[in-house]
Design an enzyme around this catalytic site. Structure first.
Site, PDB file in Angstrom:
ATOM      1  N   LEU A 138      50.738 -16.536  17.151  1.00  0.00           N
ATOM      2  CA  LEU A 138      50.161 -16.100  18.420  1.00  0.00           C
ATOM      3  C   LEU A 138      51.139 -15.122  19.047  1.00  0.00           C
ATOM      4  O   LEU A 138      52.353 -15.269  18.896  1.00  0.00           O
ATOM      5  CB  LEU A 138      49.943 -17.286  19.371  1.00  0.00           C
ATOM      6  CG  LEU A 138      48.944 -18.368  18.936  1.00  0.00           C
ATOM      7  CD1 LEU A 138      48.928 -19.497  19.958  1.00  0.00           C
ATOM      8  CD2 LEU A 138      47.548 -17.793  18.756  1.00  0.00           C
ATOM      9  N   ASP A 139      50.622 -14.142  19.762  1.00  0.00           N
ATOM     10  CA  ASP A 139      51.497 -13.193  20.449  1.00  0.00           C
ATOM     11  C   ASP A 139      52.349 -13.916  21.486  1.00  0.00           C
ATOM     12  O   ASP A 139      51.997 -15.007  21.956  1.00  0.00           O
ATOM     13  CB  ASP A 139      50.672 -12.105  21.138  1.00  0.00           C
ATOM     14  CG  ASP A 139      49.873 -11.269  20.153  1.00  0.00           C
ATOM     15  OD1 ASP A 139      50.281 -11.188  18.982  1.00  0.00           O
ATOM     16  OD2 ASP A 139      48.844 -10.702  20.563  1.00  0.00           O
ATOM     17  N   LYS A 140      53.438 -13.290  21.869  1.00  0.00           N
ATOM     18  CA  LYS A 140      54.399 -13.894  22.797  1.00  0.00           C
ATOM     19  C   LYS A 140      53.724 -14.487  24.030  1.00  0.00           C
ATOM     20  O   LYS A 140      54.043 -15.605  24.452  1.00  0.00           O
ATOM     21  CB  LYS A 140      55.422 -12.841  23.216  1.00  0.00           C
ATOM     22  CG  LYS A 140      56.398 -13.294  24.295  1.00  0.00           C
ATOM     23  CD  LYS A 140      57.328 -12.156  24.704  1.00  0.00           C
ATOM     24  CE  LYS A 140      58.254 -12.579  25.837  1.00  0.00           C
ATOM     25  NZ  LYS A 140      59.136 -11.463  26.280  1.00  0.00           N
TER      26      LYS A 140
END
Length: 325
Positions: A138-140
């Protein structure tokens, strides 16, 4: 310690005419192109049981490709005592609910303090699994569910399930603009031509498919549910931007604040100050890689998105929805 790995996949009909090195890069996307090519040149790759070492060999579709190799850890990452929100855990897998501002894997600019470092502390055995068992990312600033493998067999099977699109991943998001219907985006995604840290819809990119439906209308925003068929970097963010409905708070992909006419100061402040993409991985469903049991997990929408949704809902109730709804 080196790990013996065995990877098997079948060449898709759509890959007809591809070079072997390109085909295995798509089939075994959890490993870098350079590592796969090294294994190919070293005779670690078989096609229908025959060792092939020429990257330019063409595939026809339907071939069974197997990789038998040893995986040496390239870097020994540090185990760090970072709290994890654990939704489920057994001897083979771990499901976590990732908060915002939490990078999944160390990289340029983020050498530590990541999900990977936390995993190494929580379950040291994942040090013997490629990428510390991380199956997908998942993105940051995207929140929500991730599954992690604690053993090499579990990871191999989960990665294979992901490649075969047998893992269901659903998201909730707030998009900018008035969306009147759901649908599907089937557009390839590749690296942005000039902004190398971003992705873009590109005819030279990899296949990417996102399904979406409308969950709730607001005056200038829409709450949506999305389901991934593929898992390209920034996929939902790129596809929604392509539809000209970028996610609220996603400045990188055009999600600039849009304030409804006559909005109160509270509504205006909420929209302007929401400083991440409004995206949450809300549901994860897959077959357990060892037991075969069907498993489904849900993660409640985080407080910041709940507050955002309630604020937009009050605004819509106060002013009414546009006639087009």
């Amino acid at each position: 310690m080196a790990q013996q790995i065995e990877l098997t996949n079948t060449v898709k009909d759509s890959q007809l005419g591809q070079r072997l090195d390109q085909a295995i890069a798509e089939l075994f996307a959890d490993f870098s192109r350079s590592r796969l090519k090294e294994w190919l040149l070293d005779g670690k790759v078989t096609v229908d049981g025959n060792v092939v070492t020429k990257p330019r060999t063409k595939v026809m579709g339907g071939e069974v490709i197997t990789v038998l190799a040893e995986l040496e850890d390239e870097v020994r990452w540090e185990a760090q005592d970072i709290p994890l929100d654990i939704v489920y855990e057994d001897d083979d897998i771990l499901v976590i609910n990732k908060p915002r501002d939490f990078v999944v894997h160390p990289g340029a600019g983020t050498p530590d303090g990541t999900v990977l470092n936390a995993l190494l502390f929580h379950c040291p055995e994942v040090a013997e699994v490629p990428r510390a068992g991380i199956v997908h990312r998942l993105d940051k600033d995207t929140t929500g569910l991730m599954v992690v493998a604690k053993t090499v067999p579990a990871q191999t099977r989960l990665v294979r399930a992901l490649q075969k699109r047998n893992i269901t991943r659903e998201y909730e998001a707030i998009a900018i603009g008035r969306m009147t219907a759901g649908g599907k985006v089937d557009k390839p995604i590749g690296r942005h031509a000039t902004k190398r840290t971003l992705m873009a819809v590109s005819p030279m990119g990899k296949p990417a498919v996102t399904h979406f439906r409308v969950a709730e209308h607001f005056r200038e925003h829409t709450r949506i549910r999305l389901r991934l068929e593929t898992g390209r970097t920034h996929q939902i963010r790129v596809h929604m931007s392509y539809l000209q409905h970028p996610l609220l708070g996603d400045a990188a992909y055009g999600g600039r604040a849009r304030i409804p006419a006559g909005a109160s100061e509270d509504v205006t402040a909420m929209i302007r100050n929401f400083d991440r993409q409004a995206l949450h991985a809300v549901m994860l469903r897959f077959e357990h890689p060892i037991t075969g049991e069907e498993m489904e997990f849900h993660a409640p929408v985080p407080d910041d998105m709940v507050e955002l949704t309630e604020t937009l809902r009050r605004d819509a109730q106060e002013h009414g929805l546009p006639d087009e709804y």
